[in-house]
Design a protein around this motif. Structure first.
Motif, PDB file in Angstrom:
ATOM      1  N   GLN A  49       0.838  -1.188   0.000  1.00 42.96           N
ATOM      2  CA  GLN A  49       0.000   0.000   0.000  1.00 42.96           C
ATOM      3  C   GLN A  49       0.879   1.245   0.000  1.00 42.96           C
ATOM      4  N   PHE A  53      -1.162   1.581   6.184  1.00 38.32           N
ATOM      5  CA  PHE A  53      -2.284   1.854   7.081  1.00 38.32           C
ATOM      6  C   PHE A  53      -2.660   0.582   7.835  1.00 38.32           C
ATOM      7  N   HIS A  55      -5.305  -1.368  10.179  1.00 37.55           N
ATOM      8  CA  HIS A  55      -6.619  -1.460  10.821  1.00 37.55           C
ATOM      9  C   HIS A  55      -6.474  -1.936  12.254  1.00 37.55           C
ATOM     10  N   HIS A  70     -15.321   4.616   6.501  1.00 39.96           N
ATOM     11  CA  HIS A  70     -16.084   4.084   5.356  1.00 39.96           C
ATOM     12  C   HIS A  70     -17.512   4.607   5.464  1.00 39.96           C
ATOM     13  N   PHE A  81     -13.659   4.668   0.301  1.00 37.18           N
ATOM     14  CA  PHE A  81     -12.412   4.863   1.038  1.00 37.18           C
ATOM     15  C   PHE A  81     -12.397   6.265   1.637  1.00 37.18           C
ATOM     16  N   THR A  84      -8.706  12.071   2.165  1.00 38.09           N
ATOM     17  CA  THR A  84      -7.481  12.467   2.871  1.00 38.09           C
ATOM     18  C   THR A  84      -7.812  13.391   4.050  1.00 38.09           C
ATOM     19  N   CYS A  87      -8.189  11.404   7.213  1.00 39.14           N
ATOM     20  CA  CYS A  87      -6.930  11.039   7.882  1.00 39.14           C
ATOM     21  C   CYS A  87      -6.378  12.251   8.619  1.00 39.14           C
ATOM     22  N   SER A 107      -0.897  14.146  -0.626  1.00 42.83           N
ATOM     23  CA  SER A 107      -2.228  14.025  -1.191  1.00 42.83           C
ATOM     24  C   SER A 107      -3.085  15.227  -0.809  1.00 42.83           C
ATOM     25  N   ILE A 114      -5.190   9.276  -2.475  1.00 42.08           N
ATOM     26  CA  ILE A 114      -4.211   8.214  -2.294  1.00 42.08           C
ATOM     27  C   ILE A 114      -4.672   6.998  -3.093  1.00 42.08           C
ATOM     28  N   TRP A 116      -5.023   3.589  -3.162  1.00 38.53           N
ATOM     29  CA  TRP A 116      -4.978   2.341  -2.398  1.00 38.53           C
ATOM     30  C   TRP A 116      -5.047   1.159  -3.334  1.00 38.53           C
ATOM     31  N   GLN A 117      -4.329   0.088  -2.995  1.00 35.40           N
ATOM     32  CA  GLN A 117      -4.408  -1.152  -3.754  1.00 35.40           C
ATOM     33  C   GLN A 117      -5.581  -1.958  -3.211  1.00 35.40           C
ATOM     34  N   ARG A 118      -6.501  -2.340  -4.085  1.00 31.47           N
ATOM     35  CA  ARG A 118      -7.684  -3.062  -3.626  1.00 31.47           C
ATOM     36  C   ARG A 118      -7.346  -4.502  -3.270  1.00 31.47           C
TER      37      ARG A 118
END
Lengths: 220, 177
Positions: A49, A53, A55, A70, A81, A84, A87, A107, A114, A116-118
């Motif tokens: 990522q 991040f 969780h 979310h 998602f 920014t 965050c 960002s 950002i 994010w890779q799913r």
């Protein structure tokens, strides 16, 4: 003209064809095992990522509710998602110099989200809708696993058609109070004796399992 | 050799296994190469009025009638969006504050007890000092619900225990919510 094929060429060809044939056969035999394997379903795999991040940190340790980030999970098809801005609500004051958070600050400065890779994604030909599942009381943990224990996000369930259908054929045991969908630990639920809860809720909402396996429900 | 060529179609079909899985359409929050900023979801042009803007403005203006449902909704939303910093009782000692975030004032500060409910709605909408706004996360009606619940929190922190009825007092000493 010299000969192109040597005397052994025929043998090599036969051996090659035999090997390919064997390969196909073995693949066929292993297929049933293979489609359930994590190499195909990607269960338990993490991805690189842009920001590490966690969780586990934010949900498990800090106890922040899923819906803080979310935000559209109750109202729309996508959980979405966090922006920014979300965050930065905390990181404008916390860890302001951390290198790990540099992409977040960039960002914000540039206005580019950002990337994010799913990890939990369905093929584009499948329709999924979060809001109906959340409204009926299917908790996040049923489909996404113990997110509060994941330092990096990974897929917890195979997300294959048979997995969706296993529940759609008999959703009753999976139903929970809709106002607690983001609760992660349900280990005491069965012991507390809620055997009637599922069937009762299913009747209340008018859930009809025979309608929930219509192809057009998920493929439109 | 020609027999090997027969396998070619098979290999070609294998390579199209991804068919329809990734369709050439934009995902809601994904990349959009068509636009200069590379986002699929484009911000509306300056000055655009969304269809539901008047309804949102009206919801923000008018305080909904106080009901038990409003309070319950307020509690749920407060616990999601405010408790990380203000903590579930409103004292301002949430888990994020414990990690070094500046501590907010207690919500039963006399100044905030005197403040009108609209003030809480405004703080959520515009933010206050180091607190960012939460307008993108909390809908106008929910802002009023939270404001109503803050009133309940203030009340709960200033009510002497002997003013409670017997059932509530038993509840309190039992420690279960």
């Amino acid at each position: 003209m010299p000969q192109i094929f040597t005397a052994s060429a025929d043998t090599w060809l036969r051996a090659g064809v035999l090997l390919v044939g064997l390969g196909v056969l073995v693949t066929g035999v292993l297929w049933d095992g293979a489609i359930g394997s994590s190499a195909i379903t990607a269960v338990g795999w993490v991805r690189d990522q842009p920001v590490p991040f966690s969780h586990k940190h934010h949900v498990g340790d800090l106890g922040i509710d899923c819906r803080y980030c979310h935000t559209t999970v109750e109202t729309g098809p996508h959980a979405g998602f966090p922006a920014t801005h979300t965050c930065m609500t905390c990181h404008s004051q916390l860890w302001t110099g951390a290198a790990a958070l540099a992409p977040v600050r960039d960002s914000l400065a540039t206005g580019t989200p950002i990337a994010w890779q799913r990890v939990a994604r369905l093929p584009d030909y499948v329709q999924f809708n979060h809001s109906i599942h959340v409204a009926r009381g299917v908790p996040c943990v049923t489909c996404h696993g113990r997110v509060d224990q994941m330092p990096l996000m990974m897929r917890a369930q195979p997300f294959q058609m048979r997995w969706c259908l296993d529940c759609h054929r008999d959703p009753d045991p999976h139903l929970r109070p809709p106002d607690q969908v983001t609760r992660m630990d349900w280990s005491t639920w069965d012991r507390e004796g809620h055997a009637d809860y599922g069937p009762h809720q299913a009747a209340l909402f008018g859930i009809k399992p025979e309608r929930m396996t219509d192809c057009a429900l998920c493929h439109r | 050799m020609r027999r090997l060529l027969l396998l070619l179609p098979l290999i070609l079909t294998l390579s199209s296994c991804d068919e329809m899985t990734h369709q050439p359409r934009y995902q809601a929050a994904g990349r959009g190469r068509l636009f200069p900023d590379g986002k699929a979801m484009q911000a509306p042009p300056e000055g655009t009025v969304a269809q539901d803007d008047p309804a949102r403005a009206a919801a923000l203006d008018e305080r909904p009638p106080m009901t038990l449902d409003l309070l319950k909704r307020g509690r749920q939303r407060y616990d999601i969006y405010c408790s990380p910093c203000h903590d579930v009782a409103g004292a301002g000692r949430g888990p994020v504050v414990a990690r070094g975030f500046p501590a907010p004032p207690s919500l039963d500060d006399p100044r905030l007890v005197r403040a009108p409910s609209r003030y809480f709605v405004e703080v959520i909408t515009q933010g206050h000092g180091v607190m960012y706004d939460h307008a993108d996360r909390v809908t106008p009606t929910d802002r009023w619900a939270i404001a109503a619940y803050i009133r309940a929190l203030q009340r709960s922190r200033s009510t002497p225990v002997d003013e409670l009825n017997a059932a509530d007092r038993a509840h309190l000493s039992g420690g279960t919510p």
